[in-house]
Design an enzyme around this catalytic site. Structure first.
Site, PDB file in Angstrom:
ATOM      1  N   ASN A   9     -17.647   1.885  18.812  1.00 45.17           N
ATOM      2  CA  ASN A   9     -16.614   0.996  19.352  1.00 45.17           C
ATOM      3  C   ASN A   9     -17.118   0.482  20.693  1.00 45.17           C
ATOM      4  O   ASN A   9     -17.078   1.197  21.682  1.00 45.17           O
ATOM      5  CB  ASN A   9     -15.306   1.797  19.502  1.00 45.17           C
ATOM      6  CG  ASN A   9     -14.228   1.023  20.238  1.00 45.17           C
ATOM      7  OD1 ASN A   9     -14.336  -0.183  20.432  1.00 45.17           O
ATOM      8  ND2 ASN A   9     -13.182   1.733  20.656  1.00 45.17           N
ATOM      9  N   LYS A  11     -15.923  -1.726  22.598  1.00 44.15           N
ATOM     10  CA  LYS A  11     -14.852  -2.127  23.517  1.00 44.15           C
ATOM     11  C   LYS A  11     -15.195  -3.499  24.128  1.00 44.15           C
ATOM     12  O   LYS A  11     -15.788  -4.336  23.455  1.00 44.15           O
ATOM     13  CB  LYS A  11     -14.611  -1.045  24.562  1.00 44.15           C
ATOM     14  CG  LYS A  11     -14.408   0.334  23.897  1.00 44.15           C
ATOM     15  CD  LYS A  11     -13.915   1.395  24.811  1.00 44.15           C
ATOM     16  CE  LYS A  11     -13.753   2.695  24.028  1.00 44.15           C
ATOM     17  NZ  LYS A  11     -13.196   3.778  24.817  1.00 44.15           N
ATOM     18  N   HIS A  94      -6.099   1.828  18.403  1.00 48.22           N
ATOM     19  CA  HIS A  94      -6.846   2.586  19.416  1.00 48.22           C
ATOM     20  C   HIS A  94      -5.913   2.879  20.599  1.00 48.22           C
ATOM     21  O   HIS A  94      -5.056   2.067  20.932  1.00 48.22           O
ATOM     22  CB  HIS A  94      -8.070   1.781  19.869  1.00 48.22           C
ATOM     23  CG  HIS A  94      -8.988   2.584  20.737  1.00 48.22           C
ATOM     24  ND1 HIS A  94      -8.743   2.781  22.074  1.00 48.22           N
ATOM     25  CD2 HIS A  94     -10.113   3.275  20.440  1.00 48.22           C
ATOM     26  CE1 HIS A  94      -9.704   3.556  22.575  1.00 48.22           C
ATOM     27  NE2 HIS A  94     -10.548   3.867  21.598  1.00 48.22           N
ATOM     28  N   GLU A  96      -6.287   2.670  23.666  1.00 49.85           N
ATOM     29  CA  GLU A  96      -6.279   1.641  24.710  1.00 49.85           C
ATOM     30  C   GLU A  96      -5.389   0.467  24.306  1.00 49.85           C
ATOM     31  O   GLU A  96      -4.741  -0.153  25.147  1.00 49.85           O
ATOM     32  CB  GLU A  96      -7.724   1.191  25.001  1.00 49.85           C
ATOM     33  CG  GLU A  96      -8.483   2.290  25.744  1.00 49.85           C
ATOM     34  CD  GLU A  96      -9.974   2.308  25.481  1.00 49.85           C
ATOM     35  OE1 GLU A  96     -10.533   1.325  24.970  1.00 49.85           O
ATOM     36  OE2 GLU A  96     -10.596   3.354  25.795  1.00 49.85           O
ATOM     37  N   GLU A 166      -8.549  10.947  18.153  1.00 47.79           N
ATOM     38  CA  GLU A 166      -9.095  10.755  19.493  1.00 47.79           C
ATOM     39  C   GLU A 166      -8.096  11.248  20.544  1.00 47.79           C
ATOM     40  O   GLU A 166      -7.190  10.496  20.943  1.00 47.79           O
ATOM     41  CB  GLU A 166      -9.378   9.273  19.736  1.00 47.79           C
ATOM     42  CG  GLU A 166     -10.370   8.673  18.769  1.00 47.79           C
ATOM     43  CD  GLU A 166     -11.069   7.455  19.366  1.00 47.79           C
ATOM     44  OE1 GLU A 166     -12.283   7.498  19.492  1.00 47.79           O
ATOM     45  OE2 GLU A 166     -10.376   6.494  19.724  1.00 47.79           O
ATOM     46  N   GLY A 172     -13.745   8.662  27.137  1.00 57.99           N
ATOM     47  CA  GLY A 172     -14.406   8.099  28.318  1.00 57.99           C
ATOM     48  C   GLY A 172     -14.385   9.010  29.531  1.00 57.99           C
ATOM     49  O   GLY A 172     -14.642   8.553  30.649  1.00 57.99           O
ATOM     50  N   SER A 213     -15.774  11.172  24.057  1.00 60.32           N
ATOM     51  CA  SER A 213     -16.932  11.715  24.778  1.00 60.32           C
ATOM     52  C   SER A 213     -17.952  12.390  23.872  1.00 60.32           C
ATOM     53  O   SER A 213     -18.538  13.411  24.235  1.00 60.32           O
ATOM     54  CB  SER A 213     -16.465  12.667  25.894  1.00 60.32           C
ATOM     55  OG  SER A 213     -15.678  11.963  26.836  1.00 60.32           O
TER      56      SER A 213
HETATM   57  P1  PGA Z   1     -15.893   7.499  24.341  1.00 57.16           P
HETATM   58  O1  PGA Z   1     -14.807   6.546  23.623  1.00 57.16           O
HETATM   59  O2  PGA Z   1     -16.891   7.922  23.288  1.00 57.16           O
HETATM   60  O3  PGA Z   1     -16.505   6.628  25.401  1.00 57.16           O
HETATM   61  O4  PGA Z   1     -15.151   8.667  24.905  1.00 57.16           O
HETATM   62  C1  PGA Z   1     -14.337   6.847  22.319  1.00 57.16           C
HETATM   63  C2  PGA Z   1     -13.370   5.785  21.860  1.00 57.16           C
HETATM   64  O5  PGA Z   1     -12.546   5.315  22.662  1.00 57.16           O
HETATM   65  O6  PGA Z   1     -13.383   5.383  20.668  1.00 57.16           O
END
Ligand code: PGA
Length: 255
Positions: A9, A11, A94, A96, A166, A172, A213
């Protein structure tokens, strides 16, 4: 047997030119792995160029979102029919999107129905935040999100889609969930919820990723878990070396 799926992803990262450079750097390494499905999810505007750069490879393409209407006065949105042909997957719900753009379980559900109507496979994201985790509400939150997202879908659709667990506190942050803890949520709260709604055969068919992460150093720990079928990867999917490393490490563990 569920084929592992590692999806990147991206983003809101990479211009079109940068996106094409990145997939050119990745495609040989990803294409060399037959036993793991790999998918990249660039920003909308780079989808056609990325799809072209990956044509003839076994690497899949996904969008990061879409709207549920077929067309109309929805300034700034992208319709499912616009994605058709450029990608096979679409990430829905997601955290976000839920946090910054007001996405709800009902919206995710509408989008999931429309995705299937356009030959797109949803990757449905669920997960609890830190306060919910600390209050012991993970099971309740995640079950509610899964149940809400799947309303009205049939067994064949649910068997074919992907769910990404997640935990928001792990996204992140560099603080990944413990593999055994993620496996328990996936097995009990997610696969368990699917089993209650659709029966054991469907629950055993649906692929469920962990996200939060993950990187090329810790992916093997997750892929050693029986109920974790891959990863939805943010930061570590933006570098060819780490993303290809995650796919090859998964093949070593699960291939
Ligand atoms: P990350 O993000 O691997 O940077 O923690 C995962 C995601 O939001 O799909």
């Amino acid at each position: 047997m569920r084929k592992p799926i590692i999806a990147g992803n991206w983003k809101m990262h990479k211009t079109i030119a940068e996106a094409v450079d990145l997939v050119r750097e990745m495609r040989r390494g990803l294409n060399a792995v037959e036993t793991v499905e790999s998918v990249v999810c660039p920003p909308y505007i780079a989808l056609p160029a990325v799809a072209d750069a990956l044509s003839g490879t076994r690497v899949g393409v996904g969008a990061q979102n879409m709207f549920w209407a077929e067309q109309g006065a929805y300034t700034g949105e992208i319709a499912p029919g616009m994605l058709e042909g450029w990608c096979q997957y679409v990430i829905l719900g997601h955290s976000e999107r839920r946090q910054y753009f007001g996405e709800t379980d009902e919206g995710v559900n509408k989008k999931a129905h429309v995705a299937f109507a356009h030959s797109l496979t949803p990757i449905i994201c669920v997960g609890e935040d830190l306060a919910q985790n600390e209050a012991g509400e993970t099971d309740k939150i995640v079950r509610g999100q899964v149940t809400g997202a799947l309303v009205g879908l049939d067994a064949a659709q649910v068997s074919s889609l992907v769910i990404a667990y997640e935990p928001i506190w792990a996204i992140g942050t560099g603080r990944n969930a413990e593999p055994a803890d993620a496996n328990r949520v996936i097995a009990v709260s997610i696969r368990g919820a699917v089993a209650e709604l659709y029966g054991e055969t469907v629950a055993q068919a649906v692929r469920i990723q962990y996200g939060g992460s993950t990187n090329d150093k810790n992916i093997a720990g997750f892929m050693n878990m029986p109920d974790i079928d891959g990863a939805l990867v943010g930061g570590a999917s933006l570098k060819a070396e780490s993303f290809v490393g995650m796919v090859t490490a998964t093949a070593r563990v699960r291939g």
